[in-house]
Scaffold this motif. Structure first.
Motif, PDB file in Angstrom:
ATOM      1  N   PRO A   1      46.075  38.597  62.063  1.00 34.07           N
ATOM      2  CA  PRO A   1      46.667  39.119  61.030  1.00 34.07           C
ATOM      3  C   PRO A   1      47.298  37.911  60.084  1.00 34.07           C
ATOM      4  CG  PRO A   1      47.987  38.721  63.138  1.00 34.07           C
ATOM      5  CD  PRO A   1      46.591  38.646  63.358  1.00 34.07           C
ATOM      6  N   GLY A   2      47.780  38.451  58.906  1.00 34.47           N
ATOM      7  CA  GLY A   2      48.029  37.493  57.912  1.00 34.47           C
ATOM      8  C   GLY A   2      49.154  36.490  58.238  1.00 34.47           C
ATOM      9  N   LYS A   3      49.241  35.288  57.816  1.00 36.28           N
ATOM     10  CA  LYS A   3      50.244  34.165  58.042  1.00 36.28           C
ATOM     11  C   LYS A   3      51.458  34.712  57.763  1.00 36.28           C
ATOM     12  CE  LYS A   3      51.697  29.553  56.676  1.00 36.28           C
ATOM     13  NZ  LYS A   3      51.357  28.425  55.889  1.00 36.28           N
TER      14      LYS A   3
ATOM     15  N   ALA B   1      48.220  32.169  51.083  1.00 31.95           N
ATOM     16  CA  ALA B   1      47.736  32.804  52.348  1.00 31.95           C
ATOM     17  C   ALA B   1      47.499  34.404  51.766  1.00 31.95           C
ATOM     18  CB  ALA B   1      48.534  32.699  53.479  1.00 31.95           C
ATOM     19  N   ASN B   2      48.297  35.373  52.598  1.00 36.61           N
ATOM     20  CA  ASN B   2      47.820  36.628  52.252  1.00 36.61           C
ATOM     21  C   ASN B   2      48.944  37.178  51.490  1.00 36.61           C
ATOM     22  OD1 ASN B   2      49.860  36.297  54.594  1.00 36.61           O
ATOM     23  ND2 ASN B   2      49.908  38.435  54.729  1.00 36.61           N
ATOM     24  N   VAL B   3      49.729  36.485  50.746  1.00 35.44           N
ATOM     25  CA  VAL B   3      50.628  36.965  49.832  1.00 35.44           C
ATOM     26  C   VAL B   3      50.188  36.643  48.398  1.00 35.44           C
ATOM     27  CG1 VAL B   3      52.939  36.885  48.818  1.00 35.44           C
ATOM     28  CG2 VAL B   3      52.450  36.906  51.296  1.00 35.44           C
ATOM     29  N   LEU B   4      50.228  37.757  47.424  1.00 32.40           N
ATOM     30  CA  LEU B   4      49.900  37.460  46.192  1.00 32.40           C
ATOM     31  C   LEU B   4      51.201  37.538  45.227  1.00 32.40           C
ATOM     32  CD1 LEU B   4      46.607  39.875  45.201  1.00 32.40           C
ATOM     33  CD2 LEU B   4      47.061  37.273  45.186  1.00 32.40           C
ATOM     34  N   VAL B   5      51.459  36.563  44.354  1.00 31.76           N
ATOM     35  CA  VAL B   5      52.526  36.700  43.488  1.00 31.76           C
ATOM     36  C   VAL B   5      52.302  36.689  42.044  1.00 31.76           C
ATOM     37  CG1 VAL B   5      54.829  35.397  42.871  1.00 31.76           C
ATOM     38  CG2 VAL B   5      53.664  35.487  45.316  1.00 31.76           C
ATOM     39  N   THR B   6      52.900  37.382  41.292  1.00 35.17           N
ATOM     40  CA  THR B   6      52.751  37.631  39.738  1.00 35.17           C
ATOM     41  C   THR B   6      53.897  37.328  39.066  1.00 35.17           C
ATOM     42  OG1 THR B   6      51.064  39.461  40.069  1.00 35.17           O
ATOM     43  CG2 THR B   6      51.799  38.908  38.031  1.00 35.17           C
TER      44      THR B   6
END
Length: 303
Positions: free
Chosen positions: A77-79, A262-267
């Motif tokens: 799973p993602g961090k 990691a597994n988070v995208l931020v805009t």
């Protein structure tokens, strides 16, 4: 007259009642047919059950990525399993400097259907001179539904797709490091035939980057590389995009910074609209503000 008509009717009725009686032979045949039908039904039921089990087995094998005896270990799973509260993720001091006329620093939280997966917040303020600033942030925790693909790999694929959609060039060994001048023009700018910028040192109302600098990679007199580009100092991967709309009424510039950790995208989207008839917003200031917000969000995701 009545006797003549009633006799045939009675005989007809008797004949009708006797017809189904049969003589014994059809009953024996019916018993045999019933036995055969029961045998066929039993055979069909057994055969149907076997096909259903085989079909289910094939589907499981396909999901596992191989034959009926093969197995695939699911990707880890993602961090990150949670996201920070978006409307308190940006410090108030920074927020007031970027959106000085914001009426409420609490912001407006984005409507999402799963706050464990996606959150966002926005702030907007218009100054007395008509200049309007908007700051918007969006955080998405990427989850892969393919057991063979990890959440982090899926997040990297999503990031790459966003960079491609924005026409952001990839990093290469010969790429110019961030902060150095290049010979290209920021989105929305124009150059003359000899690749030098035109004008007297400010952004003109038509979106042309003006000044005496010979590098067209400058905008607003900042003297730094302001092109849409990859960033190497924010998260695992990042890019910044700068779009000027000089002919909009009022003129507007949108700076978007997207990064992955990691597994988070931020805009981060930081935009400014200038008063009608004035020069377009400065690129350097908006890009700097977007990067400051990204740095704070990166630390919040890690908490």
């Amino acid at each position: 007259m009545r006797s003549t008509r009633s006799v045939p009717a009675a005989r007809g009725a008797q004949a009708t009642r006797r017809a189904p009686a049969g003589r014994g032979l059809p009953a024996a045949v019916g018993t045999a047919v019933t036995a055969v039908a029961l045998a066929l039904a039993t055979l069909g039921a057994c055969t149907g059950g076997g096909d259903s089990a085989g079909s289910a087995s094939d589907q499981k094998a396909q999901l596992a990525g191989g034959g009926s005896a093969s197995t695939v270990s699911p990707a880890p799973p993602g961090k990150y399993q949670t996201l920070p509260a978006p409307c308190t993720a940006v410090g108030q001091e920074l927020l007031k400097s970027l959106v000085p006329a914001v009426p409420d620093v609490a912001g407006s939280e984005s409507l999402t259907y799963d706050t464990d997966r996606r959150v966002g917040c926005s702030w907007r303020g218009t100054r007395a001179d008509g200049t309007s600033n908007t700051l918007k942030i969006d955080l998405e925790r990427v989850v892969s539904y393919d057991p063979a693909v990890s959440d982090e790999v899926q997040a990297d694929l999503d990031f790459s797709n966003e960079a491609a959609d924005a026409s952001i060039p990839p990093l290469s060994s010969s790429a110019t490091p961030s902060g150095q001048q290049t010979t290209a023009t920021p989105t929305g700018g124009t150059t003359n035939g000899n690749n030098s910028t035109t004008g007297s040192g400010t952004n003109g109302g038509n979106g042309t980057s003006t000044g005496s600098a010979t590098s067209s990679g400058t905008a607003g007199g900042g003297g730094t590389d302001l092109l849409p580009r990859r960033l190497t100092d924010v998260g695992n991967a990042a890019f910044i995009n700068d779009v000027l709309k000089p002919h909009a009424q009022p003129p507007r510039r949108d700076v978007t910074l997207v990064f992955r950790t990691a597994n988070v995208l931020v805009t981060v989207t930081y935009a400014e609209s200038s008063p009608r008839g004035s020069t377009p917003p400065d690129s350097a200031d908006l890009q700097k503000g977007a990067q400051q917000v990204a740095e704070q969000l990166l630390s919040k995701v890690k908490d």
